[in-house]
Design a protein around this motif. Structure first.
Motif, mmCIF file in Angstrom:
data_model
loop_
_atom_site.group_PDB
_atom_site.id
_atom_site.type_symbol
_atom_site.label_atom_id
_atom_site.label_comp_id
_atom_site.label_asym_id
_atom_site.label_seq_id
_atom_site.Cartn_x
_atom_site.Cartn_y
_atom_site.Cartn_z
ATOM 1 N N GLY A 86 2.750 5.867 -3.177
ATOM 2 C CA GLY A 86 3.849 6.701 -3.659
ATOM 3 C C GLY A 86 3.931 6.720 -5.176
ATOM 4 O O GLY A 86 4.117 7.773 -5.797
ATOM 5 N N ILE A 87 3.787 5.551 -5.780
ATOM 6 C CA ILE A 87 3.830 5.440 -7.243
ATOM 7 C C ILE A 87 2.690 6.224 -7.873
ATOM 8 O O ILE A 87 2.886 6.969 -8.847
ATOM 9 C CB ILE A 87 3.767 3.959 -7.664
ATOM 10 C CG1 ILE A 87 5.041 3.230 -7.244
ATOM 11 C CG2 ILE A 87 3.544 3.829 -9.175
ATOM 12 C CD1 ILE A 87 4.923 1.712 -7.270
ATOM 13 N N TYR A 119 -9.414 3.854 2.359
ATOM 14 C CA TYR A 119 -10.373 2.828 1.947
ATOM 15 C C TYR A 119 -9.720 1.448 2.013
ATOM 16 O O TYR A 119 -10.315 0.484 2.505
ATOM 17 C CB TYR A 119 -10.851 3.133 0.528
ATOM 18 C CG TYR A 119 -11.845 2.145 -0.041
ATOM 19 C CD1 TYR A 119 -13.154 2.095 0.425
ATOM 20 C CD2 TYR A 119 -11.474 1.270 -1.073
ATOM 21 C CE1 TYR A 119 -14.077 1.208 -0.104
ATOM 22 C CE2 TYR A 119 -12.388 0.380 -1.621
ATOM 23 C CZ TYR A 119 -13.682 0.349 -1.134
ATOM 24 O OH TYR A 119 -14.593 -0.539 -1.666
ATOM 25 N N MET A 120 -8.478 1.340 1.545
ATOM 26 C CA MET A 120 -7.761 0.064 1.586
ATOM 27 C C MET A 120 -7.569 -0.409 3.023
ATOM 28 O O MET A 120 -7.777 -1.583 3.348
ATOM 29 C CB MET A 120 -6.400 0.204 0.901
ATOM 30 C CG MET A 120 -6.462 0.352 -0.604
ATOM 31 S SD MET A 120 -4.797 0.625 -1.265
ATOM 32 C CE MET A 120 -5.040 0.203 -2.990
ATOM 33 N N ILE A 129 0.835 -1.199 0.000
ATOM 34 C CA ILE A 129 0.000 0.000 0.000
ATOM 35 C C ILE A 129 0.875 1.257 0.000
ATOM 36 O O ILE A 129 0.586 2.233 -0.716
ATOM 37 C CB ILE A 129 -0.966 0.001 1.208
ATOM 38 C CG1 ILE A 129 -1.996 -1.127 1.057
ATOM 39 C CG2 ILE A 129 -1.672 1.350 1.346
ATOM 40 C CD1 ILE A 129 -2.896 -1.315 2.269
ATOM 41 N N VAL A 130 1.953 1.239 0.779
ATOM 42 C CA VAL A 130 2.861 2.389 0.810
ATOM 43 C C VAL A 130 3.526 2.567 -0.551
ATOM 44 O O VAL A 130 3.621 3.682 -1.081
ATOM 45 C CB VAL A 130 3.917 2.221 1.919
ATOM 46 C CG1 VAL A 130 4.883 3.406 1.914
ATOM 47 C CG2 VAL A 130 3.247 2.097 3.286
ATOM 48 N N PHE A 156 -9.299 12.173 -8.459
ATOM 49 C CA PHE A 156 -8.929 10.996 -7.670
ATOM 50 C C PHE A 156 -8.061 11.431 -6.509
ATOM 51 O O PHE A 156 -7.065 12.132 -6.679
ATOM 52 C CB PHE A 156 -8.171 9.990 -8.540
ATOM 53 C CG PHE A 156 -7.842 8.707 -7.822
ATOM 54 C CD1 PHE A 156 -8.794 7.716 -7.672
ATOM 55 C CD2 PHE A 156 -6.569 8.509 -7.270
ATOM 56 C CE1 PHE A 156 -8.494 6.536 -6.999
ATOM 57 C CE2 PHE A 156 -6.263 7.342 -6.600
ATOM 58 C CZ PHE A 156 -7.227 6.345 -6.465
ATOM 59 N N ASP A 157 -8.438 11.000 -5.308
ATOM 60 C CA ASP A 157 -7.707 11.327 -4.093
ATOM 61 C C ASP A 157 -6.964 10.071 -3.629
ATOM 62 O O ASP A 157 -7.587 9.119 -3.148
ATOM 63 C CB ASP A 157 -8.684 11.797 -3.019
ATOM 64 C CG ASP A 157 -7.977 12.371 -1.784
ATOM 65 O OD1 ASP A 157 -6.937 11.795 -1.389
ATOM 66 O OD2 ASP A 157 -8.458 13.370 -1.226
ATOM 67 N N VAL A 158 -5.645 10.081 -3.772
ATOM 68 C CA VAL A 158 -4.850 8.905 -3.428
ATOM 69 C C VAL A 158 -4.969 8.582 -1.941
ATOM 70 O O VAL A 158 -5.159 7.421 -1.557
ATOM 71 C CB VAL A 158 -3.371 9.112 -3.810
ATOM 72 C CG1 VAL A 158 -2.533 7.893 -3.405
ATOM 73 C CG2 VAL A 158 -3.237 9.365 -5.308
ATOM 74 N N ASP A 159 -4.875 9.601 -1.089
ATOM 75 C CA ASP A 159 -4.936 9.365 0.353
ATOM 76 C C ASP A 159 -6.287 8.804 0.775
ATOM 77 O O ASP A 159 -6.370 7.966 1.690
ATOM 78 C CB ASP A 159 -4.639 10.654 1.116
ATOM 79 C CG ASP A 159 -3.190 11.110 0.954
ATOM 80 O OD1 ASP A 159 -2.316 10.231 0.830
ATOM 81 O OD2 ASP A 159 -2.945 12.332 0.933
#
Length: 346
Positions: A23-24, A65-66, A18-19, A57-60
């Motif tokens: 980042g990617i 959610y994950m 997930i980290v 799209f909000d990555v955080d």
């Protein structure tokens, strides 16, 4: 490009993945790509795959959610037969490429790659055959030894077969025991007594059906990325306390990582040549990271393993090697896509 960054999954390295994935995804979006982060196992409920890349799209938010599924993972693994979560395959089909930010089983072992090959989905990293071989440390060692790459002596143990004595295996203490297909040093035990050997085997078998027992080599640890058949600067890895276990790998400041490694030009060249030879022996396409030990005293090099989807967290090693030659994190992500897409060229 429309890019699905596939992360999380069901392995013991879910949290690391997930980290890496977040980042990617942020890096690719900073470069103007329509990148979305997706949990391969829990998917993305309620999204229209045809519209996903056009929306904000909000990555955080997706990371949260994950993590909301973390407490349900084991129950869901037992309950479900289908591995891919809601809308995962549909999103991957809509994408120009899938960036594989998965680590460990069901992600780095070739199963997902084989599925994507059958479905015509393009992805980063090597193909399913080399993924499967490299993931199995015992099988990979057989290939590397046959190609003249030095590896530690060892034996593969199977859960349902009797375990012999060290003497019968032609080994002596200390030994190191690890799951054959695990990563991030999860389940690794250094054993100085017969009792520790027994506990180490039990721990490995609690995670996988096969374990690898190797001679324990005292020395300095290094790693070297190979991207498109080119070796990058060598990194020396020196934990401040203990060995390079999960905690030391992913705790900022727990390990001194020197890049380029402070070793002779001759040893650097030898390790880089060995890294490329191992990469090619295993049939790797695109990129990987090879781990090494240099034994104290005679400075003999041993190849420990090949990581076909190396970590891309803030403390990961491949980004450090790339930075040493002037490639920042975002451009590295694009480079890994570029070299991976070569396997689809006719």
């Amino acid at each position: 490009m429309k890019i699905v960054v596939l992360a999380a999954g069901t392995s013991t390295e879910r949290q690391v993945s997930i980290v890496s994935g977040s980042g990617i995804c942020k890096a690719l979006r900073s470069r103007g790509h329509q990148a979305v982060l997706v949990d391969i196992f829990f998917g993305w409920e309620g999204i229209n795959p045809a519209e996903a890349f056009e929306k904000d799209f909000d990555v955080d938010e997706m990371v949260c959610y994950m993590h909301s599924f973390d407490g349900r993972l084991e129950d869901e693994k037992k309950r479900r037969k289908e591995f891919f979560g809601p809308n995962v395959l549909e999103l991957c089909k809509e994408a120009d490429v899938v960036f594989m930010a998965l680590h460990g089983s069901n992600g780095e072992d070739g199963r997902v790659q084989a599925c994507f090959d059958l479905m015509g989905i393009r992805y980063t990293g090597t193909d399913y055959v080399s993924s499967a071989i490299a993931m199995d440390k015992s099988r990979a060692k057989q290939v590397l030894r046959a190609e003249g790459v030095s590896v530690p002596a060892g034996v593969m143990l199977r859960r349902n077969e009797p375990v012999k004595s060290l003497e019968e295996y032609g080994m002596e203490l200390p030994v190191i025991i690890k799951p054959c297909c695990g990563g991030s040093s999860v389940g690794v035990t250094i054993c100085y007594s017969e009792e520790e050997v027994k506990k180490g085997i039990e721990l490995s078998f609690s995670l996988e059906e096969t374990a690898l027992m190797e001679e324990f080599i005292v020395g300095r640890e290094f790693t070297c990325a190979v991207i498109d058949h080119k070796a990058y600067p060598v990194v020396e890895i020196a934990p401040k306390d203990g060995y390079y276990d999960f905690k030391n790998k992913y705790t900022a400041g727990a390990t001194v990582e020197t890049c380029p490694a402070q070793i002779s030009e001759e040893k650097t060249a030898e390790m880089q040549e060995m890294a490329v030879r191992a990469y090619e022996a295993l049939g790797i396409l695109g990129y990987s990271r090879l781990d090494f030990l240099m034994r104290n005293g005679d400075e003999k090099l041993y190849c420990l393993e090949c990581n076909t989807l190396p970590g891309m967290t803030p403390t990961s090693l491949v980004p450090q090697e790339a930075m040493a030659v002037g490639i920042d994190y975002a451009h590295l992500c694009e480079l890994l896509i570029e070299v991976s897409l070569k396997k689809y060229e006719a």
